[in-house]
Design a protein around this motif. Structure first.
Motif, PDB file in Angstrom:
ATOM      1  N   GLY A 194       0.604  -4.281   6.011  1.00  0.00           N
ATOM      2  CA  GLY A 194       0.110  -3.066   5.369  1.00  0.00           C
ATOM      3  C   GLY A 194      -0.372  -3.247   3.675  1.00  0.00           C
ATOM      4  O   GLY A 194      -1.319  -2.518   3.424  1.00  0.00           O
ATOM      5  N   LEU A 195       0.085  -4.196   3.123  1.00  0.00           N
ATOM      6  CA  LEU A 195      -0.409  -4.737   1.832  1.00  0.00           C
ATOM      7  C   LEU A 195      -1.532  -5.273   1.763  1.00  0.00           C
ATOM      8  O   LEU A 195      -2.491  -5.044   1.051  1.00  0.00           O
ATOM      9  CB  LEU A 195       0.694  -5.544   1.258  1.00  0.00           C
ATOM     10  CG  LEU A 195       0.550  -5.908  -0.243  1.00  0.00           C
ATOM     11  CD1 LEU A 195       0.435  -4.688  -1.173  1.00  0.00           C
ATOM     12  CD2 LEU A 195       1.589  -6.671  -0.902  1.00  0.00           C
ATOM     13  N   ASP A 196      -1.870  -6.107   2.917  1.00  0.00           N
ATOM     14  CA  ASP A 196      -3.132  -6.356   2.893  1.00  0.00           C
ATOM     15  C   ASP A 196      -4.296  -5.441   3.222  1.00  0.00           C
ATOM     16  O   ASP A 196      -5.420  -5.619   2.486  1.00  0.00           O
ATOM     17  CB  ASP A 196      -3.185  -7.663   4.503  1.00  0.00           C
ATOM     18  CG  ASP A 196      -4.535  -8.098   4.718  1.00  0.00           C
ATOM     19  OD1 ASP A 196      -5.499  -7.617   5.057  1.00  0.00           O
ATOM     20  OD2 ASP A 196      -4.649  -9.267   4.398  1.00  0.00           O
ATOM     21  N   ALA A 197      -3.899  -4.462   4.061  1.00  0.00           N
ATOM     22  CA  ALA A 197      -4.833  -3.133   4.361  1.00  0.00           C
ATOM     23  C   ALA A 197      -5.082  -2.427   3.124  1.00  0.00           C
ATOM     24  O   ALA A 197      -6.433  -2.200   2.871  1.00  0.00           O
ATOM     25  CB  ALA A 197      -4.344  -2.494   5.158  1.00  0.00           C
ATOM     26  N   ARG A 198      -4.147  -2.291   2.073  1.00  0.00           N
ATOM     27  CA  ARG A 198      -4.404  -1.529   0.825  1.00  0.00           C
ATOM     28  C   ARG A 198      -4.998  -2.588   0.020  1.00  0.00           C
ATOM     29  O   ARG A 198      -6.126  -1.937  -0.940  1.00  0.00           O
ATOM     30  CB  ARG A 198      -2.998  -1.248   0.320  1.00  0.00           C
ATOM     31  CG  ARG A 198      -2.457  -0.246   1.083  1.00  0.00           C
ATOM     32  CD  ARG A 198      -1.126   0.408   0.496  1.00  0.00           C
ATOM     33  NE  ARG A 198      -0.073  -0.416   0.179  1.00  0.00           N
ATOM     34  CZ  ARG A 198       0.794  -0.691   1.091  1.00  0.00           C
ATOM     35  NH1 ARG A 198       0.960  -0.255   2.061  1.00  0.00           N
ATOM     36  NH2 ARG A 198       1.814  -1.506   0.836  1.00  0.00           N
ATOM     37  N   VAL A 199      -5.142  -3.738  -0.239  1.00  0.00           N
ATOM     38  CA  VAL A 199      -5.867  -4.646  -1.221  1.00  0.00           C
ATOM     39  C   VAL A 199      -7.251  -4.526  -0.355  1.00  0.00           C
ATOM     40  O   VAL A 199      -8.294  -4.396  -1.200  1.00  0.00           O
ATOM     41  CB  VAL A 199      -5.183  -6.033  -1.141  1.00  0.00           C
ATOM     42  CG1 VAL A 199      -6.381  -6.856  -1.849  1.00  0.00           C
ATOM     43  CG2 VAL A 199      -4.125  -6.002  -1.779  1.00  0.00           C
ATOM     44  N   ARG A 200      -7.632  -4.758   0.798  1.00  0.00           N
ATOM     45  CA  ARG A 200      -8.700  -4.682   1.438  1.00  0.00           C
ATOM     46  C   ARG A 200      -9.484  -3.236   0.863  1.00  0.00           C
ATOM     47  O   ARG A 200     -10.823  -3.066   0.914  1.00  0.00           O
ATOM     48  CB  ARG A 200      -8.927  -4.798   2.833  1.00  0.00           C
ATOM     49  CG  ARG A 200      -8.584  -6.236   3.015  1.00  0.00           C
ATOM     50  CD  ARG A 200      -8.293  -6.603   4.640  1.00  0.00           C
ATOM     51  NE  ARG A 200      -7.948  -7.706   5.035  1.00  0.00           N
ATOM     52  CZ  ARG A 200      -8.667  -9.124   5.225  1.00  0.00           C
ATOM     53  NH1 ARG A 200     -10.068  -8.904   4.995  1.00  0.00           N
ATOM     54  NH2 ARG A 200      -8.073 -10.006   5.352  1.00  0.00           N
TER      55      ARG A 200
END
Length: 175
Positions: free
Chosen positions: A12-18
């Motif tokens: 989830g955090l990876d997706a928000r940074v992307r």
């Protein structure tokens, strides 16, 4: 070539940074989204060296990288110079600092360790864009102005970037 140890973000955090990478790219600005290599992923670098020998590798494999530990990305952070790097600050926790210190101890004596990754000088962050000129930096800050002030998630694990092989691999616990 550079060898690094990186903490990998949860899904989830990876997706928000992307999403932030994509917003910058879609605005025609420099962005980590423009780096399309399979190894490109949001991460927090906790150690860097020119060479990691077998002893260092064994020490790195024995570290608890805190999978499922909380990770909070704070506000935007600018590293200046001839051009700028735009990042999200990582809010340090006792666990994150302990992991950083363990990695630094594992790399003790390794050649090519930059001062900026050593205890007392390290600024934990997740990079959003590199090589921004002043006008691009101003535009990038504007593009990201309405984003949440903090992004919260967890550490998924750790990986090693091997600049010689131009590849990543899991280290320690699952990454």
């Amino acid at each position: 070539m550079v060898q690094s140890v990186e903490l990998v973000l949860d899904e989830g955090l990876d997706a928000r940074v992307r999403e932030e990478w994509a917003a910058l790219r879609d605005a025609g600005l420099p962005s980590q989204a423009r780096h399309t290599g399979a190894s490109n992923a949001p991460h927090v670098t906790v150690g860097v060296a020119d060479l990691v020998d077998a002893e260092g590798e064994a020490a790195l494999a024995g570290i608890d990288y805190g999978p499922d530990s909380p990770l909070r990305l704070g506000g935007l952070l600018v590293f200046g110079g001839r051009t700028s790097v735009l990042s999200r600050a990582v809010v340090p926790t006792a666990g994150l600092i302990a992991t950083h210190l363990a990695v630094q101890a594992a790399l003790d004596g390794a050649p090519g360790r930059p001062d900026t990754t050593r205890p007392g000088a390290w600024t934990p962050h997740v990079t959003l864009a590199r090589r921004l000129d002043p006008d691009q930096l101003a535009a990038a800050l504007s593009v990201l102005a309405d984003r949440p002030r903090e992004l919260v998630g967890t550490i998924r694990g750790a990986r090693r970037w091997d600049g010689d092989a131009r590849a990543t691999r899991a280290v320690g616990t699952d990454a």
